[in-house]
Design an enzyme around this catalytic site. Structure first.
Site, short mmCIF file in Angstrom:
data_model
loop_
_atom_site.label_atom_id
_atom_site.label_comp_id
_atom_site.label_asym_id
_atom_site.label_seq_id
_atom_site.Cartn_x
_atom_site.Cartn_y
_atom_site.Cartn_z
N GLU A 1 -30.02 75.04 72.52
CA GLU A 1 -29.11 75.20 71.38
C GLU A 1 -28.30 73.91 71.27
O GLU A 1 -28.07 73.21 72.26
CB GLU A 1 -28.18 76.40 71.55
CG GLU A 1 -28.84 77.75 71.36
CD GLU A 1 -29.37 77.98 69.95
OE1 GLU A 1 -29.09 77.14 69.06
OE2 GLU A 1 -30.05 78.99 69.73
N CYS B 1 -33.41 80.16 67.07
CA CYS B 1 -34.09 79.57 68.20
C CYS B 1 -35.10 78.60 67.63
O CYS B 1 -36.08 79.01 67.00
CB CYS B 1 -34.78 80.64 69.06
SG CYS B 1 -35.74 79.93 70.43
#
Length: 225
Positions: free
Chosen positions: A103, A2
């Site tokens: 992402e 992340c």
């Protein structure tokens, strides 16, 4: 991993979600990046409170603060044993409010960003984190944080093999409780699980630069784009 997330949710929703006495006023954020200060919920002996922690954990024994840039994430599978993280995992767990996270996925020869968020626009996600207190020989104090990641679920796995651990509201108190010093007491919270109320969609490549910071970054791309 992340490496970027957003928090553009009304402040009152943070009060409600984390049962806080107060939340300092702050601007909406749509491109939060490593090295920046992030809002994090911690448990003190008196109450829960919101703190600003630098994203990129610096262990208390570090000789060089630049190590934090390598420590933006901690893997759920090893966070309880890894020397850089194990003390924080036992005594300094936190929750990082987010609207969603980004992402990147290889598509047609370029890295396409996607945004993963709740289907309910004002829902607050709570990312599992650990934080650390560092004091340099010169007296500089830095409080820093890492986001814990787990194996990606069915929604995220087509984009990346890892995702941040998202803590359910009923697990907030247990995750934050410093009295639960045995990682086994909270290990189930770190497990990958399906989130049927979340979705993922393509967003503008403008998010690639942390200099870009506006609500348009989380808008879905036109289906013809």
């Amino acid at each position: 991993m992340c490496g970027r997330f957003a928090l553009g949710i009304p402040r009152k929703r943070l009060l409600e979600r984390f049962e806080l006495a107060e939340v300092p006023q702050a601007p909406a954020r749509y491109n939060i990046a490593p090295g920046q200060l992030v809002e994090s919920v911690v448990q003190t002996p008196e109450r829960r409170e919101m703190r600003l922690l630098k994203w990129g954990l610096i262990p208390s024994w570090a000789k060089d603060t630049s190590i934090g840039y390598k420590m933006i994430n901690a893997r759920a599978e090893t966070v309880a044993e890894k020397p850089s993280f194990k003390a924080a995992m036992r005594r300094r767990r936190c929750l990082i409010p987010a609207q969603g996270f980004y992402e990147w996925h290889e598509e047609n020869g370029h890295r396409q960003p996607w945004f993963i968020t709740s289907r309910t626009p004002e829902d607050v996600l709570a990312l599992a984190g650990i934080w650390e207190h560092y004091e340099s020989p010169e007296g500089e104090i830095i409080e820093s944080v890492a986001i814990i990641t787990c194996q990606a679920n069915e929604l995220v796995s087509p984009l990346h093999d890892r995702m941040p651990v998202i803590v359910a509201p009923q697990d907030d108190a247990r995750w934050l409780d410093p009295q639960k010093g045995d990682p086994a007491q909270v290990a189930d919270i770190l497990a990958s699980r399906p989130w049927s109320d979340m979705w993922a969609y393509r967003v503008s490549t403008r998010v690639n630069s942390p200099k870009n910071e506006d609500a348009g970054l989380i808008e879905p791309l036109n289906s013809l784009s």
